[in-house]
Design a protein around this motif. Structure first.
Motif, PDB file in Angstrom:
ATOM      1  N   MET A   1     -25.745  26.344 -27.794  1.00 21.20           N
ATOM      2  CA  MET A   1     -26.684  27.442 -27.608  1.00 21.20           C
ATOM      3  C   MET A   1     -27.973  27.152 -28.384  1.00 21.20           C
ATOM      4  N   GLU A   2     -29.079  27.238 -27.692  1.00 17.54           N
ATOM      5  CA  GLU A   2     -30.370  26.936 -28.302  1.00 17.54           C
ATOM      6  C   GLU A   2     -30.983  28.201 -28.897  1.00 17.54           C
ATOM      7  N   LEU A   3     -31.449  28.085 -30.144  1.00 15.60           N
ATOM      8  CA  LEU A   3     -32.106  29.218 -30.794  1.00 15.60           C
ATOM      9  C   LEU A   3     -33.587  29.220 -30.430  1.00 15.60           C
ATOM     10  N   ASN A   4     -34.071  30.363 -29.993  1.00 11.81           N
ATOM     11  CA  ASN A   4     -35.489  30.513 -29.656  1.00 11.81           C
ATOM     12  C   ASN A   4     -36.211  31.261 -30.769  1.00 11.81           C
ATOM     13  N   LEU A   5     -36.249  30.656 -31.954  1.00 10.41           N
ATOM     14  CA  LEU A   5     -36.904  31.316 -33.078  1.00 10.41           C
ATOM     15  C   LEU A   5     -38.413  31.276 -32.899  1.00 10.41           C
ATOM     16  N   ASN A   6     -39.027  32.431 -33.061  1.00  7.16           N
ATOM     17  CA  ASN A   6     -40.463  32.571 -32.866  1.00  7.16           C
ATOM     18  C   ASN A   6     -41.014  33.334 -34.071  1.00  7.16           C
ATOM     19  N   PHE A   7     -41.892  32.674 -34.828  1.00  7.12           N
ATOM     20  CA  PHE A   7     -42.408  33.280 -36.061  1.00  7.12           C
ATOM     21  C   PHE A   7     -43.118  34.606 -35.787  1.00  7.12           C
ATOM     22  N   ARG A   8     -43.887  34.691 -34.709  1.00  7.39           N
ATOM     23  CA  ARG A   8     -44.617  35.926 -34.390  1.00  7.39           C
ATOM     24  C   ARG A   8     -43.641  37.081 -34.137  1.00  7.39           C
ATOM     25  N   GLU A   9     -42.577  36.799 -33.355  1.00  8.84           N
ATOM     26  CA  GLU A   9     -41.581  37.832 -33.060  1.00  8.84           C
ATOM     27  C   GLU A   9     -40.839  38.263 -34.328  1.00  8.84           C
ATOM     28  N   ILE A  10     -40.503  37.283 -35.170  1.00 10.10           N
ATOM     29  CA  ILE A  10     -39.813  37.591 -36.429  1.00 10.10           C
ATOM     30  C   ILE A  10     -40.716  38.446 -37.321  1.00 10.10           C
ATOM     31  N   ALA A  11     -41.985  38.036 -37.431  1.00 15.78           N
ATOM     32  CA  ALA A  11     -42.936  38.770 -38.288  1.00 15.78           C
ATOM     33  C   ALA A  11     -43.152  40.191 -37.776  1.00 15.78           C
ATOM     34  N   THR A  12     -43.353  40.343 -36.461  1.00 13.33           N
ATOM     35  CA  THR A  12     -43.577  41.671 -35.872  1.00 13.33           C
ATOM     36  C   THR A  12     -42.340  42.551 -36.046  1.00 13.33           C
TER      37      THR A  12
END
Length: 193
Positions: A1-12
């Protein structure tokens, strides 16, 4: 399973949850509970709140479907809760009064202070916009911060003073009010279509 980590989404997501949980604004409540019941188990409260929030992220929508409520209705109802929480924070009034508990770790700190209706609504709203793994990271970031604040609430009170806590509470109240208005506006149209 690939993680789709996105800094903008995490920050928001982190900022939204930080404003909704408002653990800094809750410092006076935590201090009051500490005086009433003695000791607050910071670890227990943080872990239970994290479990509630992550569980609701995955099964919240199914629970709502089971009782016949759609996400949009829940989001609109949640926007009212956020609105009233914001009003409490901005005006410094108490709309909801609760009896003094015997123990303060799970109730009322983990639920509803940290993982309350506003937090649940925000989690479902974030899930509609962002990837689940980013929301989980945001929840964990907030829980770490919650734990630190719970552990050092008396020190925070000394550093900020009553005026400092009051100012922070009002700032996050305005942010929360804006989130409530946005949440209401985004979901009310869907209900009337």
């Amino acid at each position: 399973m690939e993680l789709n980590l996105n800094f903008r989404e995490i920050a928001t997501s982190s900022m939204v949850l930080f404003a909704v949980i408002d653990i800094i604004g809750s410092v006076p409540v935590i201090i009051g509970l500490r005086k009433k019941v003695g000791h607050v188990q910071s670890e227990k409260a943080s872990v239970v709140a994290a479990i509630i929030m992550i569980a609701f992220l995955f099964i919240g929508e199914e629970i709502l479907k089971l009782i016949g409520i759609d996400v949009y209705s829940f989001a609109v109802a949640g926007s009212f809760i956020l609105f009233f929480l914001a009003i409490e924070m901005i005006l410094g009034i108490t709309l909801y009064k609760n009896d003094a508990p015997e123990s303060a770790s799970i109730v009322p700190i983990a639920f509803p202070l940290i993982a309350g209706a506003g937090t649940m609504t925000s989690i479902l709203s974030l899930r509609a916009e962002f990837q689940v793994e980013n929301i989980i990271v945001a929840i964990l970031i907030n829980i770490i911060f919650v734990y630190i604040v719970l552990k050092s609430s008396s020190k925070i009170e000394k550093v900020l003073g009553k005026n400092g806590i009051s100012i922070i509470e009002k700032i996050f109240g305005v942010i929360l009010l804006a989130i409530a208005v946005k949440l209401f506006a985004a979901n009310i149209n869907v209900l009337f279509k």
